[in-house]
Design a protein around this motif. Structure first.
Motif, short mmCIF file in Angstrom:
data_model
loop_
_atom_site.label_atom_id
_atom_site.label_comp_id
_atom_site.label_asym_id
_atom_site.label_seq_id
_atom_site.Cartn_x
_atom_site.Cartn_y
_atom_site.Cartn_z
N PRO A 39 0.84 -1.20 0.00
CA PRO A 39 0.00 0.00 0.00
C PRO A 39 0.87 1.25 0.00
O PRO A 39 2.07 1.18 0.27
CB PRO A 39 -0.80 -0.12 1.30
CG PRO A 39 -0.02 -1.04 2.17
CD PRO A 39 0.76 -1.95 1.25
N GLU A 40 0.26 2.37 -0.29
CA GLU A 40 0.97 3.64 -0.40
C GLU A 40 1.00 4.35 0.96
O GLU A 40 -0.04 4.53 1.59
CB GLU A 40 0.21 4.48 -1.42
CG GLU A 40 0.89 5.72 -1.87
CD GLU A 40 0.03 6.48 -2.89
OE1 GLU A 40 -0.01 7.71 -2.79
OE2 GLU A 40 -0.59 5.82 -3.76
N LYS A 43 -1.65 7.13 2.37
CA LYS A 43 -3.00 6.90 1.85
C LYS A 43 -3.90 6.35 2.95
O LYS A 43 -3.47 5.53 3.76
CB LYS A 43 -2.95 5.93 0.66
CG LYS A 43 -4.28 5.79 -0.03
CD LYS A 43 -4.17 5.10 -1.37
CE LYS A 43 -5.56 5.01 -1.98
NZ LYS A 43 -5.61 4.17 -3.15
N SER A 44 -5.14 6.80 2.96
CA SER A 44 -6.11 6.31 3.94
C SER A 44 -7.00 5.24 3.33
O SER A 44 -7.33 5.30 2.14
CB SER A 44 -6.98 7.46 4.45
OG SER A 44 -6.18 8.36 5.20
N TYR A 45 -7.36 4.28 4.15
CA TYR A 45 -8.23 3.17 3.73
C TYR A 45 -9.34 3.00 4.74
O TYR A 45 -9.15 3.24 5.93
CB TYR A 45 -7.43 1.86 3.65
CG TYR A 45 -6.34 1.88 2.60
CD1 TYR A 45 -6.59 1.44 1.31
CD2 TYR A 45 -5.07 2.35 2.91
CE1 TYR A 45 -5.59 1.46 0.34
CE2 TYR A 45 -4.06 2.37 1.95
CZ TYR A 45 -4.34 1.92 0.67
OH TYR A 45 -3.36 1.94 -0.29
N PHE A 51 -6.21 -3.01 0.22
CA PHE A 51 -5.10 -2.08 0.40
C PHE A 51 -3.77 -2.67 -0.06
O PHE A 51 -2.75 -1.99 -0.04
CB PHE A 51 -5.05 -1.54 1.83
CG PHE A 51 -4.28 -2.36 2.83
CD1 PHE A 51 -3.15 -1.83 3.44
CD2 PHE A 51 -4.68 -3.64 3.19
CE1 PHE A 51 -2.44 -2.56 4.38
CE2 PHE A 51 -3.97 -4.36 4.12
CZ PHE A 51 -2.84 -3.82 4.72
N LYS A 70 -4.79 5.44 8.23
CA LYS A 70 -3.83 5.95 7.26
C LYS A 70 -2.53 5.15 7.38
O LYS A 70 -2.02 4.94 8.48
CB LYS A 70 -3.56 7.43 7.52
CG LYS A 70 -2.59 8.06 6.52
CD LYS A 70 -2.54 9.56 6.66
CE LYS A 70 -1.62 9.96 7.79
NZ LYS A 70 -1.41 11.40 7.89
#
Length: 123
Positions: A39-40, A43-45, A51, A70
């Motif tokens: 995942p980055e 970035k929020s999931y 993810f 995040k």
């Protein structure tokens, strides 16, 4: 203490940071892992979002965020050594660390005993 999602991710929490990976049961079913699409960071999931993707010699599998938050760190060693997940899925093979945005979501996850039972029922 670790908690487990029905989709075979684990979470270990320290303060507001959750370390996330896949269970030993999941890596066993995947077989030899050859690639991890991490995942980055930043970035929020939301809980349940895809993810990360893990590719094994058998198939590619989506990995779901077991909690919302995040991404603050990823296990960059998996870029060059994805087999770390096979070797130590619930330790050195962790995937990412997230800052949890909703701690109450942890309540919906299973403890180890409930997770083992879930895996048996799943067949």
């Amino acid at each position: 203490m670790k908690k487990y999602a029905a989709t075979h991710e684990w979470v270990s929490v320290e303060g507001k940071i959750a370390t996330i990976g896949i269970s030993d049961h999941a890596q066993d079913h995947l077989g030899d892992i050859v690639y991890v699409d991490l995942p980055e960071v930043g970035k929020s999931y939301k809980k349940g979002d895809v993810f990360c993707t893990i590719e094994s010699v058998k198939a590619a599998s989506d990995i779901y965020a077991p909690v919302s938050g995040k991404v603050v760190e990823v296990n960059e060693e998996l870029d060059s050594s994805p087999e770390k997940i096979n070797d130590d899925a619930e330790g050195e093979g962790w995937i990412a660390k997230m800052e949890i945005s909703n701690e109450s979501e942890l309540d919906s996850l299973m403890d180890l005993e409930a997770y083992k039972k879930h895996c048996e029922e799943e067949g």
